[in-house]
Design a protein around this motif. Structure first.
Motif, PDB file in Angstrom:
ATOM      1  N   GLY A 192     -56.605  -9.872 -57.473  1.00 30.00           N
ATOM      2  CA  GLY A 192     -57.715 -10.328 -56.654  1.00 30.00           C
ATOM      3  C   GLY A 192     -58.133  -9.258 -55.658  1.00 30.00           C
ATOM      4  N   LEU A 193     -59.405  -9.267 -55.291  1.00 28.24           N
ATOM      5  CA  LEU A 193     -59.912  -8.323 -54.299  1.00 28.24           C
ATOM      6  C   LEU A 193     -60.374  -9.106 -53.072  1.00 28.24           C
ATOM      7  CD1 LEU A 193     -62.003  -5.728 -56.358  1.00 28.24           C
ATOM      8  CD2 LEU A 193     -59.906  -5.290 -55.079  1.00 28.24           C
ATOM      9  N   PRO A 194     -60.056  -8.614 -51.879  1.00 24.62           N
ATOM     10  CA  PRO A 194     -60.488  -9.316 -50.664  1.00 24.62           C
ATOM     11  C   PRO A 194     -61.985  -9.133 -50.430  1.00 24.62           C
ATOM     12  CG  PRO A 194     -59.468  -7.226 -50.074  1.00 24.62           C
ATOM     13  CD  PRO A 194     -59.312  -7.373 -51.569  1.00 24.62           C
ATOM     14  N   ASP A 195     -62.555 -10.026 -49.632  1.00 21.08           N
ATOM     15  CA  ASP A 195     -63.969  -9.879 -49.282  1.00 21.08           C
ATOM     16  C   ASP A 195     -64.198  -8.621 -48.446  1.00 21.08           C
ATOM     17  OD1 ASP A 195     -64.630 -12.223 -50.593  1.00 21.08           O
ATOM     18  OD2 ASP A 195     -64.343 -13.461 -48.804  1.00 21.08           O
ATOM     19  N   ALA A 196     -63.251  -8.287 -47.615  1.00 19.92           N
ATOM     20  CA  ALA A 196     -63.357  -7.102 -46.757  1.00 19.92           C
ATOM     21  C   ALA A 196     -62.054  -6.320 -46.829  1.00 19.92           C
ATOM     22  CB  ALA A 196     -63.660  -7.493 -45.320  1.00 19.92           C
ATOM     23  N   GLY A 197     -62.143  -5.076 -47.211  1.00 18.22           N
ATOM     24  CA  GLY A 197     -60.939  -4.273 -47.319  1.00 18.22           C
ATOM     25  C   GLY A 197     -61.279  -2.809 -47.514  1.00 18.22           C
ATOM     26  N   TRP A 198     -60.252  -2.020 -47.739  1.00 19.26           N
ATOM     27  CA  TRP A 198     -60.434  -0.582 -47.946  1.00 19.26           C
ATOM     28  C   TRP A 198     -59.422  -0.110 -48.983  1.00 19.26           C
ATOM     29  CZ3 TRP A 198     -56.041   2.115 -46.346  1.00 19.26           C
ATOM     30  CH2 TRP A 198     -55.201   1.450 -45.431  1.00 19.26           C
ATOM     31  N   THR A 199     -59.692   1.060 -49.526  1.00 10.95           N
ATOM     32  CA  THR A 199     -58.954   1.555 -50.686  1.00 10.95           C
ATOM     33  C   THR A 199     -58.520   2.988 -50.469  1.00 10.95           C
ATOM     34  OG1 THR A 199     -60.363   0.170 -52.092  1.00 10.95           O
ATOM     35  CG2 THR A 199     -59.113   1.914 -53.191  1.00 10.95           C
ATOM     36  N   LEU A 200     -57.326   3.318 -50.921  1.00 12.88           N
ATOM     37  CA  LEU A 200     -56.938   4.712 -51.098  1.00 12.88           C
ATOM     38  C   LEU A 200     -57.015   5.003 -52.592  1.00 12.88           C
ATOM     39  CD1 LEU A 200     -54.023   5.211 -48.533  1.00 12.88           C
ATOM     40  CD2 LEU A 200     -56.434   5.866 -48.332  1.00 12.88           C
ATOM     41  N   PHE A 201     -57.948   5.864 -52.957  1.00 12.21           N
ATOM     42  CA  PHE A 201     -58.256   6.190 -54.349  1.00 12.21           C
ATOM     43  C   PHE A 201     -57.539   7.500 -54.662  1.00 12.21           C
ATOM     44  CE2 PHE A 201     -61.854   7.208 -57.519  1.00 12.21           C
ATOM     45  CZ  PHE A 201     -61.319   6.373 -58.502  1.00 12.21           C
ATOM     46  N   GLY A 202     -56.329   7.372 -55.184  1.00 11.91           N
ATOM     47  CA  GLY A 202     -55.468   8.528 -55.410  1.00 11.91           C
ATOM     48  C   GLY A 202     -55.618   9.077 -56.814  1.00 11.91           C
ATOM     49  N   ALA A 203     -55.466  10.388 -56.953  1.00 13.14           N
ATOM     50  CA  ALA A 203     -55.689  11.023 -58.250  1.00 13.14           C
ATOM     51  C   ALA A 203     -54.650  12.096 -58.532  1.00 13.14           C
ATOM     52  CB  ALA A 203     -57.082  11.648 -58.297  1.00 13.14           C
ATOM     53  N   ILE A 204     -54.409  12.313 -59.824  1.00 10.85           N
ATOM     54  CA  ILE A 204     -53.618  13.444 -60.289  1.00 10.85           C
ATOM     55  C   ILE A 204     -54.555  14.647 -60.350  1.00 10.85           C
ATOM     56  CG2 ILE A 204     -52.194  14.341 -62.156  1.00 10.85           C
ATOM     57  CD1 ILE A 204     -51.651  11.455 -63.005  1.00 10.85           C
ATOM     58  N   ALA A 205     -54.266  15.675 -59.558  1.00  9.81           N
ATOM     59  CA  ALA A 205     -55.186  16.810 -59.454  1.00  9.81           C
ATOM     60  C   ALA A 205     -55.225  17.648 -60.726  1.00  9.81           C
ATOM     61  CB  ALA A 205     -54.806  17.683 -58.265  1.00  9.81           C
ATOM     62  N   HIS A 206     -54.083  17.773 -61.401  1.00  7.69           N
ATOM     63  CA  HIS A 206     -54.027  18.618 -62.597  1.00  7.69           C
ATOM     64  C   HIS A 206     -53.270  17.901 -63.716  1.00  7.69           C
ATOM     65  CE1 HIS A 206     -55.781  21.783 -60.285  1.00  7.69           C
ATOM     66  NE2 HIS A 206     -54.794  21.778 -59.422  1.00  7.69           N
ATOM     67  N   PRO A 207     -53.891  16.886 -64.303  1.00  7.33           N
ATOM     68  CA  PRO A 207     -53.211  16.158 -65.368  1.00  7.33           C
ATOM     69  C   PRO A 207     -52.874  17.069 -66.547  1.00  7.33           C
ATOM     70  CG  PRO A 207     -55.544  15.585 -65.292  1.00  7.33           C
ATOM     71  CD  PRO A 207     -55.267  16.406 -64.078  1.00  7.33           C
ATOM     72  N   LYS A 208     -51.754  16.799 -67.175  1.00 11.47           N
ATOM     73  CA  LYS A 208     -51.356  17.574 -68.359  1.00 11.47           C
ATOM     74  C   LYS A 208     -51.934  16.984 -69.641  1.00 11.47           C
ATOM     75  CE  LYS A 208     -47.041  19.318 -66.354  1.00 11.47           C
ATOM     76  NZ  LYS A 208     -45.560  19.407 -66.498  1.00 11.47           N
ATOM     77  N   SER A 209     -52.338  15.740 -69.596  1.00 12.27           N
ATOM     78  CA  SER A 209     -52.944  15.107 -70.771  1.00 12.27           C
ATOM     79  C   SER A 209     -54.261  15.796 -71.100  1.00 12.27           C
ATOM     80  CB  SER A 209     -53.187  13.619 -70.512  1.00 12.27           C
ATOM     81  OG  SER A 209     -51.994  12.957 -70.165  1.00 12.27           O
ATOM     82  N   ARG A 210     -54.523  15.949 -72.395  1.00 16.38           N
ATOM     83  CA  ARG A 210     -55.756  16.577 -72.855  1.00 16.38           C
ATOM     84  C   ARG A 210     -56.441  15.671 -73.870  1.00 16.38           C
ATOM     85  NH1 ARG A 210     -54.706  18.984 -69.061  1.00 16.38           N
ATOM     86  NH2 ARG A 210     -54.424  21.229 -68.743  1.00 16.38           N
ATOM     87  N   GLY A 211     -57.753  15.541 -73.708  1.00 16.29           N
ATOM     88  CA  GLY A 211     -58.519  14.730 -74.633  1.00 16.29           C
ATOM     89  C   GLY A 211     -59.391  15.584 -75.529  1.00 16.29           C
TER      90      GLY A 211
END
Length: 560
Positions: free
Chosen positions: A390-409
């Motif tokens: 569930g998502l709250p009506d009011a909130g905030w997010t930390l959108f974290g990422a892998i800077a250098h993924p090893k997976s290749r598409g």
């Protein structure tokens, strides 16, 4: 009725933004140029995004050079593009290609959506407007890959200083003023943004004066984001580079023009085939064609035109012009994960809804960041986790990422016809090391999000909470999504899988270059708009030198 170009001009130094006649001149000039399309131009630039707009502008600075800039999308003069805090309304709209990845067992058989801009300005017209230069180690790696110091950090830093118009604390060592690219720290940020920087500092991440410059030479760092927003309005690369030149007779911008194939005489590119107003047209390029269609359409057009893996092309009945097995390989993107908190007291988002960023490492001993996190001042998550938590009506997010993924598409054609869709096998999280890094990313987000400086803003942690083992892995595979940083599918290099050399020439083909994020050997650290501008600037420098183009920069926009 407004045209594609009826919009306030940027207020950069030396412009004629206060000239009430400028928009009228643009409208009249572009109407004339597009209604009298020529059979041939000196240069054809395919794509008006963060690289193509730069190339077109720099070429058009020479009044004796004719430039045709092609864009498959339409006008950028719509509220969701112009108004900075409405950027998310472009996702899934007709200004978004709305690509969809293949179902992937590594993300619980989900199909990840991949947004890319289909509008004047490309990604710079629908993105979150964060200006992130890439790390020193990124650029030095690129220089080593092609054995060319012009791609190294010191050279690129000079370019950044030249092209920026920095409206932050003076920093002549790292920041430039007077260039076409307006950049500033997010002004008057939401109080949660500096609290996030304080939260990062509390877990050992040093604070910097801005996220570019010195911070991109460090292993870790946190800062208020640099944004391409002025007075609540988006500053796209198209508006900064191309729009001020649209009253000139040598630059034609054609919208709703889909590039379907390249044309050749032997191994020489002679022009393009486009679909425009329901009809196929062929337009010649007397000097060169530059592909700036982005990391999905650039390889698609190459393959449709007979440049790619020989066996794949023959299987589809496409005549082979040049065997380049790396076309469409090496697909990379920042895989990202949402960690969400509910506000104790709701705060309205400001600027671009994302005003704080920090970089860190997943383990000790690394010499550059392999994680980065942007704060979103709204609650967001994948559809699967929204249902689960569930998502709250009011909130905030930390959108974290892998800077250098090893997976290749990889990207694959489904047929010989340009209208046949492309298949995106992103292979997200297919490398087991990426899952380990993702776990470290989630742990970092939770450590910062639950730190003392952020407690005044927290009613409760919504997701993921203190999950462990298989439950945490399930959360990560359900959370994994695109940061919209699709890159690397026509990489620059010297090995057998490289597509372009250090001068961005397509191997084995004359008069054809690529200038967009597809040429990056590895996705850069952080958001990719700024590195794509560098690719455009480098391409323009190379073209000017090779063809001995003289630049005449006029102090006003009048046609002389």
């Amino acid at each position: 009725m407004k045209t594609n170009f009826e919009h306030e001009r940027n207020n950069d130094p030396g412009s004629t933004s206060n000239d009430d006649n400028f928009t009228d001149r643009v409208r009249s000039n572009q109407h004339k140029l597009t209604s009298e399309l020529r059979h041939q131009y000196d240069f054809i630039v395919c794509g008006s995004g963060s690289s193509g707009s730069v190339v077109a502008r720099r070429l058009a600075e020479n009044p004796d050079v004719s430039v045709l800039l092609l864009e498959a999308g339409g006008t950028d003069d719509v509220p969701s593009v112009v108004t900075a805090n409405q950027w998310f309304m472009n996702l899934g709209s007709d200004r978004d290609w709305s690509f969809q990845g293949q179902p992937n067992p590594h993300v619980n058989d989900r199909s990840i959506p991949f947004s890319m801009g289909k509008v004047l300005g490309g990604g710079s017209s629908i993105n979150v407007m964060v200006w992130a230069r890439g790390h020193q180690h990124d650029w030095d790696l690129f220089a080593a890959e092609v054995n060319d110091p012009a791609w190294g950090y010191e050279s690129v830093l000079n370019l950044y200083r030249r092209l920026e118009d920095w409206y932050g604390a003076p920093d002549p060592m790292y920041r430039g003023t007077g260039g076409p690219v307006f950049v500033q720290p997010a002004p008057d940020p939401n109080p949660i943004a500096p609290a996030t920087i304080a939260g990062a500092r509390s877990v050992g991440i040093p604070t910097f004066e801005n996220p570019n410059g010195r911070m991109m030479e460090a292993v870790k760092g946190a800062a208020i984001s640099d944004v391409r927003v002025r007075n609540g309005k988006r500053e796209s690369i198209f508006r900064s580079y191309v729009f001020p030149y649209l009253d000139r007779p040598n630059l034609t911008v054609l919208t709703h023009a889909l590039v379907t194939r390249l044309t050749f005489q032997g191994k020489r590119a002679t022009g393009v085939e486009i679909s425009y107003r329901g009809t196929l047209y062929r337009i010649g390029a007397a000097v060169e064609v530059v592909l700036s269609l982005g990391a999905i359409h650039t390889p698609k057009v190459l393959m449709q035109s007979g440049i790619g893996d020989e066996a794949e092309l023959q299987r589809l009945g496409i005549p082979v012009v040049q065997h380049l097995p790396g076309v469409g390989q090496n697909f990379q993107d920042h895989v990202a994960f949402d960690c969400v908190w509910e506000y104790k007291t709701a705060l309205q988002p400001r600027n671009n809804l994302s005003e704080a960023i920090f970089f860190s490492t997943s383990q000790s001993g690394l010499d550059s960041p392999d994680l980065f996190v942007c704060q979103a001042e709204v609650p967001k998550s994948s559809a699967e986790n929204a249902v689960w938590f569930g998502l709250p009506d009011a909130g905030w997010t930390l959108f974290g990422a892998i800077a250098h993924p090893k997976s290749r598409g990889r990207l694959r054609l489904t047929g010989a016809n340009p209208s046949d869709p492309i298949v995106i096998d992103a292979n997200t999280l297919s490398d087991p090391d990426d899952l380990k890094t993702a776990i470290a990313c989630i742990e970092l987000c939770r450590e910062v999000g639950n730190s003392a400086p952020l407690r005044p803003f927290v009613k409760r942690e919504v997701m993921p909470g203190n999950l462990k083992g298989a439950e945490l892995e399930r959360f990560i595979r359900d959370a994994a999504t695109s940061f919209w940083h699709e890159t690397c599918t026509a990489k620059m290099g010297q090995d057998a899988m490289s597509v372009v050399d250090s001068d961005l020439r397509v191997y084995g083909i004359d008069n054809l270059r690529i200038a967009d994020g597809s040429i990056l050997p590895r996705v850069t650290t952080g958001n990719t708009m700024a590195p794509c501008v560098i690719v455009g600037e480098r391409a323009a420098e190379i073209l000017h030198l090779e063809h001995q183009l003289q630049t005449t920069v006029k102090t006003d926009s009048s046609v002389q």
